[in-house]
Design a protein around this motif. Structure first.
Motif, PDB file in Angstrom:
ATOM      1  N   UNK A  75     -46.002 -31.392  -3.705  1.00 42.36           N
ATOM      2  CA  UNK A  75     -45.296 -31.285  -4.983  1.00 42.36           C
ATOM      3  C   UNK A  75     -43.803 -31.511  -4.765  1.00 42.36           C
ATOM      4  N   UNK A  76     -43.242 -30.868  -3.746  1.00 39.80           N
ATOM      5  CA  UNK A  76     -41.815 -31.028  -3.444  1.00 39.80           C
ATOM      6  C   UNK A  76     -41.502 -32.480  -3.061  1.00 39.80           C
ATOM      7  N   UNK A  77     -42.337 -33.085  -2.234  1.00 42.63           N
ATOM      8  CA  UNK A  77     -42.106 -34.471  -1.812  1.00 42.63           C
ATOM      9  C   UNK A  77     -42.135 -35.416  -3.017  1.00 42.63           C
ATOM     10  N   UNK A  78     -43.048 -35.196  -3.935  1.00 42.79           N
ATOM     11  CA  UNK A  78     -43.129 -36.037  -5.130  1.00 42.79           C
ATOM     12  C   UNK A  78     -41.871 -35.874  -5.985  1.00 42.79           C
ATOM     13  N   UNK A  79     -41.394 -34.651  -6.120  1.00 45.42           N
ATOM     14  CA  UNK A  79     -40.181 -34.421  -6.904  1.00 45.42           C
ATOM     15  C   UNK A  79     -38.970 -35.060  -6.230  1.00 45.42           C
ATOM     16  N   UNK A  80     -38.916 -35.010  -4.907  1.00 44.60           N
ATOM     17  CA  UNK A  80     -37.824 -35.654  -4.185  1.00 44.60           C
ATOM     18  C   UNK A  80     -37.815 -37.164  -4.433  1.00 44.60           C
ATOM     19  N   UNK A  81     -39.004 -37.768  -4.548  1.00 39.66           N
ATOM     20  CA  UNK A  81     -39.103 -39.208  -4.813  1.00 39.66           C
ATOM     21  C   UNK A  81     -38.799 -39.536  -6.274  1.00 39.66           C
ATOM     22  N   UNK A  82     -38.697 -38.502  -7.108  1.00 43.30           N
ATOM     23  CA  UNK A  82     -38.456 -38.725  -8.531  1.00 43.30           C
ATOM     24  C   UNK A  82     -39.738 -38.834  -9.331  1.00 43.30           C
ATOM     25  N   UNK A  83     -40.871 -38.556  -8.693  1.00 43.42           N
ATOM     26  CA  UNK A  83     -42.154 -38.606  -9.391  1.00 43.42           C
ATOM     27  C   UNK A  83     -42.369 -37.332 -10.194  1.00 43.42           C
ATOM     28  N   UNK A  84     -43.350 -37.388 -11.041  1.00 46.50           N
ATOM     29  CA  UNK A  84     -43.746 -36.256 -11.861  1.00 46.50           C
ATOM     30  C   UNK A  84     -45.107 -35.798 -11.361  1.00 46.50           C
TER      31      UNK A  84
END
Length: 106
Positions: free
Chosen positions: A33-42
């Motif tokens: 979840x954190x990695x996805x948020x870092x990439x700007x994903x939802x």
């Protein structure tokens, strides 16, 4: 509830899993979840909610102690929006309680 309590609760409900394995699973899920948020994903977890990031623009503000102008850089911050089902589950007990309370006469 903190992370260790979550791990204990999951391990308790699933006695065939070792607690250390549950810790790895919870860590992996949160890490993704954190990695996805870092990439700007939802990240959308159906029937739970949506994790996303929002952007704050750079701005000038004042230091409250000195009154000096300070530049605040652009920032991203995490945002969570609960699903309709989550809202319904959270408010269902409140609705049931208020329905069972006698209404006050005016």
């Amino acid at each position: 509830m903190i992370r260790s309590e979550l791990v204990k609760r999951i391990a308790g409900r699933h006695p065939h899993l070792y607690q250390r394995d549950v810790e790895k699973i919870v860590g992996a899920i949160l890490g993704e979840i954190v990695a996805a948020l870092e990439r700007g994903d939802r990240v959308e977890l159906r029937r739970f909610g949506i994790f996303s990031t929002k952007q704050r623009r750079a701005r000038m503000t004042r230091n409250p102690r000195t009154g000096e102008l300070v530049r605040v850089d652009e920032k991203r911050f995490p945002h969570f929006k609960a699903s309709k089902e989550m809202h319904g589950r959270l408010n269902a007990t409140r609705d049931r309680k208020s329905a069972s309370l006698p209404s006050e006469a005016a």
